[in-house]
Write a protein that holds these residues in place. Sequence first.
Motif, PDB file in Angstrom:
ATOM      1  N   HIS A 143      37.401  26.828  55.384  1.00  0.00           N
ATOM      2  CA  HIS A 143      37.560  28.334  55.061  1.00  0.00           C
ATOM      3  C   HIS A 143      36.713  28.477  53.664  1.00  0.00           C
ATOM      4  O   HIS A 143      35.844  29.557  53.764  1.00  0.00           O
ATOM      5  CB  HIS A 143      39.086  28.479  54.404  1.00  0.00           C
ATOM      6  N   LEU A 144      36.459  27.385  52.879  1.00  0.00           N
ATOM      7  CA  LEU A 144      35.712  27.757  51.611  1.00  0.00           C
ATOM      8  C   LEU A 144      34.207  27.438  52.005  1.00  0.00           C
ATOM      9  O   LEU A 144      33.168  28.298  51.443  1.00  0.00           O
ATOM     10  CB  LEU A 144      35.941  26.781  50.499  1.00  0.00           C
ATOM     11  N   ASP A 145      33.758  26.411  52.843  1.00  0.00           N
ATOM     12  CA  ASP A 145      32.566  26.229  53.252  1.00  0.00           C
ATOM     13  C   ASP A 145      31.903  26.966  54.350  1.00  0.00           C
ATOM     14  O   ASP A 145      30.787  27.309  54.457  1.00  0.00           O
ATOM     15  CB  ASP A 145      32.271  24.630  53.451  1.00  0.00           C
ATOM     16  N   SER A 146      32.786  27.431  55.207  1.00  0.00           N
ATOM     17  CA  SER A 146      32.197  28.031  56.443  1.00  0.00           C
ATOM     18  C   SER A 146      32.458  29.653  56.715  1.00  0.00           C
ATOM     19  O   SER A 146      31.753  30.564  57.235  1.00  0.00           O
ATOM     20  CB  SER A 146      32.466  27.163  57.732  1.00  0.00           C
ATOM     21  N   LEU A 147      33.839  29.880  56.273  1.00  0.00           N
ATOM     22  CA  LEU A 147      34.645  31.064  56.550  1.00  0.00           C
ATOM     23  C   LEU A 147      34.371  32.107  55.496  1.00  0.00           C
ATOM     24  O   LEU A 147      34.724  33.373  55.786  1.00  0.00           O
ATOM     25  CB  LEU A 147      35.895  31.220  57.200  1.00  0.00           C
ATOM     26  N   GLY A 148      33.807  31.913  54.498  1.00  0.00           N
ATOM     27  CA  GLY A 148      33.456  32.750  53.382  1.00  0.00           C
ATOM     28  C   GLY A 148      34.643  33.067  52.593  1.00  0.00           C
ATOM     29  O   GLY A 148      34.479  34.201  51.846  1.00  0.00           O
ATOM     30  N   SER A 149      35.664  32.268  52.548  1.00  0.00           N
ATOM     31  CA  SER A 149      37.001  32.734  51.660  1.00  0.00           C
ATOM     32  C   SER A 149      36.493  32.307  50.335  1.00  0.00           C
ATOM     33  O   SER A 149      35.894  31.479  49.962  1.00  0.00           O
ATOM     34  CB  SER A 149      37.926  31.682  52.451  1.00  0.00           C
ATOM     35  N   THR A 150      37.251  33.120  49.407  1.00  0.00           N
ATOM     36  CA  THR A 150      36.965  33.072  48.072  1.00  0.00           C
ATOM     37  C   THR A 150      38.182  31.844  47.542  1.00  0.00           C
ATOM     38  O   THR A 150      37.824  31.652  46.477  1.00  0.00           O
ATOM     39  CB  THR A 150      37.142  34.169  47.084  1.00  0.00           C
ATOM     40  N   SER A 151      39.027  31.989  48.207  1.00  0.00           N
ATOM     41  CA  SER A 151      40.089  30.959  47.935  1.00  0.00           C
ATOM     42  C   SER A 151      40.914  30.577  49.059  1.00  0.00           C
ATOM     43  O   SER A 151      40.661  31.357  50.276  1.00  0.00           O
ATOM     44  CB  SER A 151      41.301  31.618  47.007  1.00  0.00           C
ATOM     45  N   TYR A 182      44.479  32.594  52.377  1.00  0.00           N
ATOM     46  CA  TYR A 182      43.198  32.868  51.783  1.00  0.00           C
ATOM     47  C   TYR A 182      42.792  34.023  51.466  1.00  0.00           C
ATOM     48  O   TYR A 182      43.424  35.115  51.901  1.00  0.00           O
ATOM     49  CB  TYR A 182      42.440  32.102  52.834  1.00  0.00           C
ATOM     50  N   GLY A 183      41.616  33.956  50.475  1.00  0.00           N
ATOM     51  CA  GLY A 183      41.255  35.285  50.191  1.00  0.00           C
ATOM     52  C   GLY A 183      39.799  35.419  50.570  1.00  0.00           C
ATOM     53  O   GLY A 183      39.003  34.601  50.678  1.00  0.00           O
ATOM     54  N   GLN A 184      39.339  36.580  50.908  1.00  0.00           N
ATOM     55  CA  GLN A 184      38.062  37.021  51.461  1.00  0.00           C
ATOM     56  C   GLN A 184      37.644  38.411  50.740  1.00  0.00           C
ATOM     57  O   GLN A 184      38.451  39.191  50.688  1.00  0.00           O
ATOM     58  CB  GLN A 184      38.030  36.786  52.848  1.00  0.00           C
ATOM     59  N   ARG A 185      36.406  38.304  50.813  1.00  0.00           N
ATOM     60  CA  ARG A 185      35.645  39.580  50.451  1.00  0.00           C
ATOM     61  C   ARG A 185      34.665  40.048  51.352  1.00  0.00           C
ATOM     62  O   ARG A 185      33.494  40.172  51.321  1.00  0.00           O
ATOM     63  CB  ARG A 185      34.873  39.715  48.983  1.00  0.00           C
ATOM     64  N   VAL A 245      40.764  40.874  50.466  1.00  0.00           N
ATOM     65  CA  VAL A 245      42.045  40.984  51.170  1.00  0.00           C
ATOM     66  C   VAL A 245      42.481  39.422  51.203  1.00  0.00           C
ATOM     67  O   VAL A 245      41.823  38.478  51.679  1.00  0.00           O
ATOM     68  CB  VAL A 245      41.458  40.990  52.874  1.00  0.00           C
ATOM     69  N   VAL A 246      43.764  39.304  50.733  1.00  0.00           N
ATOM     70  CA  VAL A 246      44.489  37.913  50.914  1.00  0.00           C
ATOM     71  C   VAL A 246      45.369  38.000  52.082  1.00  0.00           C
ATOM     72  O   VAL A 246      46.293  38.791  52.126  1.00  0.00           O
ATOM     73  CB  VAL A 246      45.108  37.718  49.308  1.00  0.00           C
TER      74      VAL A 246
END
Length: 163
Positions: free
Chosen positions: A30-38, A58-61, A76-77
């Motif tokens: 999630h953090l390295d590939s999917l662009g998640s902020t958390s 997970y959170g994403q922008r 979006v969390v």
Amino acid sequence: MKLTLDYSWDCAPEVFWALYYDPEFAVRMHLDSLGSTSAEVVSQEGDLTSGLVRTLRYGQRPNMPGPVRKIFGDEVVTTEVSTYDPATTTTNFTMTPGTMANKTQIEGRIALAREGDSTLETFLLDARVKIFGAGPIVERFIEQQARDMQNKAVDYMRAELGG
């Protein structure tokens, strides 16, 4: 909105699921590939032989169209609850956004089947958004986002599995 994607893997289903449900791998992907902020595995109970339930948050922008951003905000969390059934080598999941959860229903399934030396994956997603005037726009965004994230996840998992 319904989305179906198919992939072929050069590993046994057990190898796929062991990686998919590895908590450290899930967070790293999630953090390295999917662009998640958390990303956090909130809970994971059971195992791959008897069945497993995992809650991942997970959170994403994501780059959202204006109307979607206005509804959901900049970030979006999402809480994803996945249930693995070893008898069918299938995972069913629900995804609940932190905003407008009562108007958004997202669920899906990942099913694996052995075919010769390959494993075939079928990824299914069904999203229903009940927001007057914006539902179809949000559903199209969810489809595009799911397709993009799934393709990135497949690439990341393949790299981890050695091809």
